[in-house]
Motif scaffolding. Structure first.
Motif, mmCIF file in Angstrom:
data_model
loop_
_atom_site.group_PDB
_atom_site.id
_atom_site.type_symbol
_atom_site.label_atom_id
_atom_site.label_comp_id
_atom_site.label_asym_id
_atom_site.label_seq_id
_atom_site.Cartn_x
_atom_site.Cartn_y
_atom_site.Cartn_z
ATOM 1 N N UNK A 61 1.184 -3.006 -8.600
ATOM 2 C CA UNK A 61 1.729 -2.342 -7.742
ATOM 3 C C UNK A 61 1.685 -3.206 -6.259
ATOM 4 N N UNK A 62 2.477 -2.878 -5.126
ATOM 5 C CA UNK A 62 2.062 -3.506 -4.033
ATOM 6 C C UNK A 62 0.628 -3.721 -3.338
ATOM 7 N N UNK A 63 0.014 -2.382 -3.405
ATOM 8 C CA UNK A 63 -1.281 -2.326 -3.194
ATOM 9 C C UNK A 63 -2.224 -3.354 -3.977
ATOM 10 N N UNK A 64 -1.991 -3.721 -5.158
ATOM 11 C CA UNK A 64 -2.726 -4.772 -5.720
ATOM 12 C C UNK A 64 -2.763 -6.112 -5.138
ATOM 13 N N UNK A 65 -1.838 -6.255 -4.539
ATOM 14 C CA UNK A 65 -1.549 -7.581 -4.070
ATOM 15 C C UNK A 65 -1.747 -7.486 -2.572
ATOM 16 N N UNK A 66 -2.495 -6.606 -2.085
ATOM 17 C CA UNK A 66 -2.785 -6.335 -0.725
ATOM 18 C C UNK A 66 -3.988 -6.686 -0.138
ATOM 19 N N UNK A 67 -4.366 -7.649 0.348
ATOM 20 C CA UNK A 67 -5.867 -8.021 1.113
ATOM 21 C C UNK A 67 -6.300 -6.865 1.696
#
Ligand SMILES: [Mg+2]
Length: 228
Positions: A61-67
């Motif tokens: 998901x986009x969250x996974x990639x969000x620091x």
């Protein structure tokens, strides 16, 4: 009509494709559990367990990639953590040789990364790669992860490219699957995304043992065009 260049567009993933995924493994699977345990006063085992559960929930998901997401979720500044170990960010073998070849032969080169804008900027500063690319895009800007077909639809409308002629190289099969659904003509994966990880021997996609093997593939494709 968009002004298509004669050479096909070569779109690269960043982490695990151009850059050694060993760095990301080190940050997310080794250092973050240590920091999380220290921050929350738990054992390394508990910390690893909690993080693993979060990872399972948010993978792809986009969250996974969000620091930013991870910093808020786990209470550790994950961007600062990455900066702390910036000396460990490394190019994969053959990366510069390949990019120099593509540049001197007139191939438009792009990066399409699921890394968020901050993470992308940080890695490009560390590696000095930005000048090789005509387009550098984060899925955070697009609003969808590369695993979604919407990512590709949005990319195409922002930066038109000839889909069926393009090459896309990525170490994640789910990402290649969505690019395939969208219609990108040449999809290639990576044998060993992390220098410390396993070597992939099977994939529905052609596997690059070395990044520089792409030069041979492109030369063969050019020859086929010439004699067609
Ligand atoms: Mg990758």
């Amino acid at each position: 009509m968009p002004n298509y260049s004669e050479k096909p567009t070569i779109i690269f993933d960043m982490d695990g494709t151009l850059l050694d995924l060993a760095y990301d493994d080190f940050i997310w699977n080794h250092q973050l559990p240590i920091r999380y345990a220290a921050t929350h006063g738990c054992t390394l085992e508990q910390s690893t367990e909690s993080l693993f559960q979060f990872y399972q929930q948010h993978n792809h998901t986009l969250n996974w990639y969000s620091t930013r997401f991870w910093s808020a979720k786990v209470g550790v500044d994950t961007l600062a953590l990455q900066h702390e170990f910036k000396h460990k960010v490394a190019l994969r073998a053959g990366c510069l040789e390949l990019l120099n070849y593509l540049k001197s032969n007139g191939y438009p080169c792009w990066i399409a990364s699921n890394a968020d804008c901050e993470g992308l900027k940080f890695k490009l500063e560390q590696t000095q790669l930005a000048d090789y690319f005509d387009v550098i895009i984060s899925s955070e800007t697009i609003g969808y992860a590369k695993e979604s077909i919407e990512f590709w639809q949005q990319l195409q409308s922002l930066h038109p490219f000839q889909t069926d002629q393009a090459y896309f190289i990525d170490d994640t099969e789910k990402v290649l699957n969505s690019a395939k659904k969208f219609g990108i003509g040449n999809l290639i994966t990576i044998a060993q995304p992390s220098s410390k990880g396993k070597i992939r021997t099977e994939s529905p996609y052609p596997i690059l043992q070395d990044l520089t093997d792409l030069m041979v593939m492109l030369e063969q494709a050019e020859d086929l065009k010439k004699y067609a």
